[in-house]
Write an enzyme that holds these catalytic residues in place. Structure first.
Site, PDB file in Angstrom:
ATOM      1  N   LYS A 111       0.896  -1.188   0.143  1.00 32.79           N
ATOM      2  CA  LYS A 111      -0.062  -0.014   0.003  1.00 32.79           C
ATOM      3  C   LYS A 111       0.796   1.157  -0.131  1.00 32.79           C
ATOM      4  O   LYS A 111       0.370   2.429  -0.351  1.00 32.79           O
ATOM      5  CB  LYS A 111      -0.872  -0.108   1.352  1.00 32.79           C
ATOM      6  CG  LYS A 111      -1.949  -1.030   1.065  1.00 32.79           C
ATOM      7  CD  LYS A 111      -3.212  -0.689   1.980  1.00 32.79           C
ATOM      8  CE  LYS A 111      -4.164  -1.860   1.399  1.00 32.79           C
ATOM      9  NZ  LYS A 111      -5.176  -1.816   2.438  1.00 32.79           N
ATOM     10  N   LYS A 192      -5.090 -10.073  -5.984  1.00 33.07           N
ATOM     11  CA  LYS A 192      -6.504 -10.377  -5.310  1.00 33.07           C
ATOM     12  C   LYS A 192      -7.398  -9.433  -5.684  1.00 33.07           C
ATOM     13  O   LYS A 192      -7.408  -8.283  -5.887  1.00 33.07           O
ATOM     14  CB  LYS A 192      -6.144 -10.463  -3.614  1.00 33.07           C
ATOM     15  CG  LYS A 192      -6.528  -9.095  -3.003  1.00 33.07           C
ATOM     16  CD  LYS A 192      -6.083  -9.011  -1.650  1.00 33.07           C
ATOM     17  CE  LYS A 192      -5.864  -7.864  -1.080  1.00 33.07           C
ATOM     18  NZ  LYS A 192      -5.761  -7.508   0.531  1.00 33.07           N
ATOM     19  N   LYS A 195     -11.687  -3.962  -3.154  1.00 33.76           N
ATOM     20  CA  LYS A 195     -12.518  -2.764  -3.208  1.00 33.76           C
ATOM     21  C   LYS A 195     -11.938  -1.617  -3.999  1.00 33.76           C
ATOM     22  O   LYS A 195     -12.781  -0.880  -4.384  1.00 33.76           O
ATOM     23  CB  LYS A 195     -12.740  -2.283  -1.894  1.00 33.76           C
ATOM     24  CG  LYS A 195     -13.582  -3.256  -0.938  1.00 33.76           C
ATOM     25  CD  LYS A 195     -13.797  -2.790   0.628  1.00 33.76           C
ATOM     26  CE  LYS A 195     -12.857  -3.399   1.548  1.00 33.76           C
ATOM     27  NZ  LYS A 195     -13.160  -3.167   2.649  1.00 33.76           N
TER      28      LYS A 195
HETATM   29  P1  TYM Z   1     -10.426  -5.636   4.710  1.00 30.67           P
HETATM   30  O1  TYM Z   1     -11.575  -4.519   5.141  1.00 30.67           O
HETATM   31  O2  TYM Z   1      -9.535  -5.331   3.623  1.00 30.67           O
HETATM   32  O3  TYM Z   1     -11.155  -6.894   4.232  1.00 30.67           O
HETATM   33  C1  TYM Z   1     -12.344  -7.326   5.275  1.00 30.67           C
HETATM   34  C2  TYM Z   1     -11.978  -8.909   5.160  1.00 30.67           C
HETATM   35  O4  TYM Z   1     -12.486  -9.639   3.773  1.00 30.67           O
HETATM   36  C3  TYM Z   1     -11.152 -10.227   3.706  1.00 30.67           C
HETATM   37  N1  TYM Z   1     -10.977 -10.097   2.213  1.00 30.67           N
HETATM   38  C4  TYM Z   1     -10.767 -11.079   1.265  1.00 30.67           C
HETATM   39  N2  TYM Z   1     -10.736 -12.468   1.486  1.00 30.67           N
HETATM   40  C5  TYM Z   1     -10.768 -13.246   0.134  1.00 30.67           C
HETATM   41  N3  TYM Z   1     -10.468 -12.786  -0.921  1.00 30.67           N
HETATM   42  C6  TYM Z   1     -10.362 -11.558  -1.265  1.00 30.67           C
HETATM   43  N4  TYM Z   1     -10.011 -11.240  -2.355  1.00 30.67           N
HETATM   44  C7  TYM Z   1     -10.412 -10.530  -0.073  1.00 30.67           C
HETATM   45  N5  TYM Z   1     -10.340  -9.287   0.096  1.00 30.67           N
HETATM   46  C8  TYM Z   1     -10.727  -8.962   1.558  1.00 30.67           C
HETATM   47  C9  TYM Z   1     -10.048  -9.958   4.426  1.00 30.67           C
HETATM   48  O5  TYM Z   1      -9.098 -11.014   4.601  1.00 30.67           O
HETATM   49  C10 TYM Z   1     -10.947  -9.337   5.768  1.00 30.67           C
HETATM   50  O6  TYM Z   1     -10.997 -10.416   6.401  1.00 30.67           O
HETATM   51  N6  TYM Z   1      -7.132  -5.064   8.351  1.00 30.67           N
HETATM   52  C11 TYM Z   1      -8.295  -5.607   8.085  1.00 30.67           C
HETATM   53  C12 TYM Z   1      -9.568  -4.998   8.935  1.00 30.67           C
HETATM   54  C13 TYM Z   1      -9.354  -5.164  10.422  1.00 30.67           C
HETATM   55  C14 TYM Z   1      -9.571  -6.435  11.253  1.00 30.67           C
HETATM   56  C15 TYM Z   1      -9.132  -6.021  12.526  1.00 30.67           C
HETATM   57  C16 TYM Z   1      -9.747  -7.925  10.655  1.00 30.67           C
HETATM   58  C17 TYM Z   1      -8.685  -4.177  11.216  1.00 30.67           C
HETATM   59  N7  TYM Z   1      -9.124  -4.684  12.614  1.00 30.67           N
HETATM   60  C18 TYM Z   1      -9.298  -7.181  13.413  1.00 30.67           C
HETATM   61  C19 TYM Z   1      -9.643  -8.489  11.831  1.00 30.67           C
HETATM   62  C20 TYM Z   1      -9.394  -8.222  13.075  1.00 30.67           C
HETATM   63  C21 TYM Z   1      -8.822  -5.279   6.572  1.00 30.67           C
HETATM   64  O7  TYM Z   1      -8.315  -4.300   6.048  1.00 30.67           O
HETATM   65  O8  TYM Z   1      -9.660  -5.798   6.069  1.00 30.67           O
END
Ligand code: TYM
Length: 327
Positions: A111, A192, A195
């Site tokens: 990023k 991957k 969004k």
């Molecule tokens: P974020 O908002 O990017 O994504 C949310 C969840 O979706 C999953 N994900 C995917 N899984 C499979 N294939 C994909 N292409 C894909 N894109 C996204 C992510 O693995 C995630 O589970 N850092 C985290 C948010 C966060 C968090 C936490 C998660 C903040 N605090 C505490 C768990 C526990 C994030 O950016 O997710």
């Protein structure tokens, strides 16, 4: 009872990878455990953003989480910034994590590379994520594959804090699904699905209408030999469709390939399964979007319940790390 915690960022529209990699598990885990789910708006501040858009996507993401099946009567659903303990605990985490550990995080590298402005928050992001998880005495964290490294770091921070300052935090484990843990972009199957808006044709949004979903899947990149089997290295595009089909129908990618001979059939089956999967979610989302007042009431209640757990953990951590208390 097992405590589950997970979070999702309110940046951009929710896409199929979020659902198959994480949200589907969130829904099923709310009945087997005490589940706490969070819209992590503080994490969305780490990259350039528009304030009004952040406010409205925080509300709409909360509604989306209810539309996919989270029920505020069966889980705690709240917005991160409504529980101030997260920001305070993040500082304790930043002082427990090593600079070198944060520098090794692949998401930071991805990023930050090529961006003109890289915030300090983007670098310390995983410390805030560790705070989110550890504040709730979490046992299990349902996430997609891309979060594995952050959960590993959270474990290391918890173990280090406990060994320096005495038993304070529960050490959590990641729960990653066998299908759908890494949904790839339909146009660039080496990347991957995400969004961000750079690949609209390669990304299926949860609110995409059925004809858009069908079009995107039918145009998905495959290869030229027309043989359907699962092998990520030699057949990334086909394997991605098999993973999506498997995750959408409760099968492994290998099971999903049974009886499918040609790419056309694979694409038809995948499109049909995804449209069916998303139809009830889209209907429920549109109903909820009509009543933001009710959503506000539910998330205020969620924050209250979350605060109760988080404040107890934070005062334990404050005390153990040596902060002076006046009472
Ligand atoms: P974020 O908002 O990017 O994504 C949310 C969840 O979706 C999953 N994900 C995917 N899984 C499979 N294939 C994909 N292409 C894909 N894109 C996204 C992510 O693995 C995630 O589970 N850092 C985290 C948010 C966060 C968090 C936490 C998660 C903040 N605090 C505490 C768990 C526990 C994030 O950016 O997710």
């Amino acid at each position: 009872m097992t405590r589950v915690f997970s979070g999702i960022k309110p940046s951009g529209a929710v896409q199929l990878g979020n659902y198959l990699g994480a949200l589907q598990n969130w829904v099923s885990m709310q009945d087997e455990s005490e589940a706490v789910y969070c819209v992590v708006d503080l994490h969305a501040l780490t990259v350039p953003h528009d304030p009004d858009e952040l406010r409205s996507s925080t509300l709409s993401l909360t509604q989306m989480l209810m539309a996919v099946g989270l029920d505020p009567d069966r889980c705690i659903l709240f917005v991160q910034s409504h529980v101030q303990e997260h920001a305070e605990c993040a500082w304790l985490m930043e002082c427990t994590a090593a600079f070198g550990e944060l520098r090794r995080m692949t998401q930071f590298k991805d990023k930050s590379t090529g961006n003109e402005f890289v915030s300090a928050g983007l670098f310390t992001y995983p410390a805030l994520q560790a705070a989110d998880i550890l504040l709730y005495d979490t046992n299990q964290v349902p996430v997609g594959e891309d979060q594995r490294q952050h959960i590993e770091l959270t474990r290391d921070i918890a173990i280090r804090f406990n060994s320096r300052f005495g038993d304070t935090f529960t050490v959590p484990e990641a729960i990653i699904p066998s299908s759908g843990a890494r949904v790839m972009d339909l146009q660039h199957p080496e990347k991957k699905m995400s969004k961000s808006e750079d690949s609209p044709q390669g990304t299926i949004l949860i609110l995409d209408p059925p004809d858009a979903i069908e079009k995107k899947i039918k145009r998905a990149v495959t290869d030229s030999d027309d043989e359907v089997f699962f092998d990520i290295d030699t057949k990334p595009g086909v394997s991605n469709l098999l993973s999506i089909l498997g995750a959408a129908t409760g099968k492994t990618p290998q099971e999903a390939s049974d009886g499918i001979e040609r790419y056309g059939d694979l694409k038809n089956a995948t499109a049909e399964a995804v449209v069916e999967l998303l139809k009830p979610i889209q209907e429920k989302y549109h109903d909820l979007a009509d009543d933001p007042g009710e959503t506000n009431r539910l998330i205020a209640k969620g924050a209250e319940k979350a605060r109760e757990i988080a404040s107890a953990t934070l005062s334990r951590a404050r005390n153990n790390i040596g902060l002076f208390s006046h009472n």
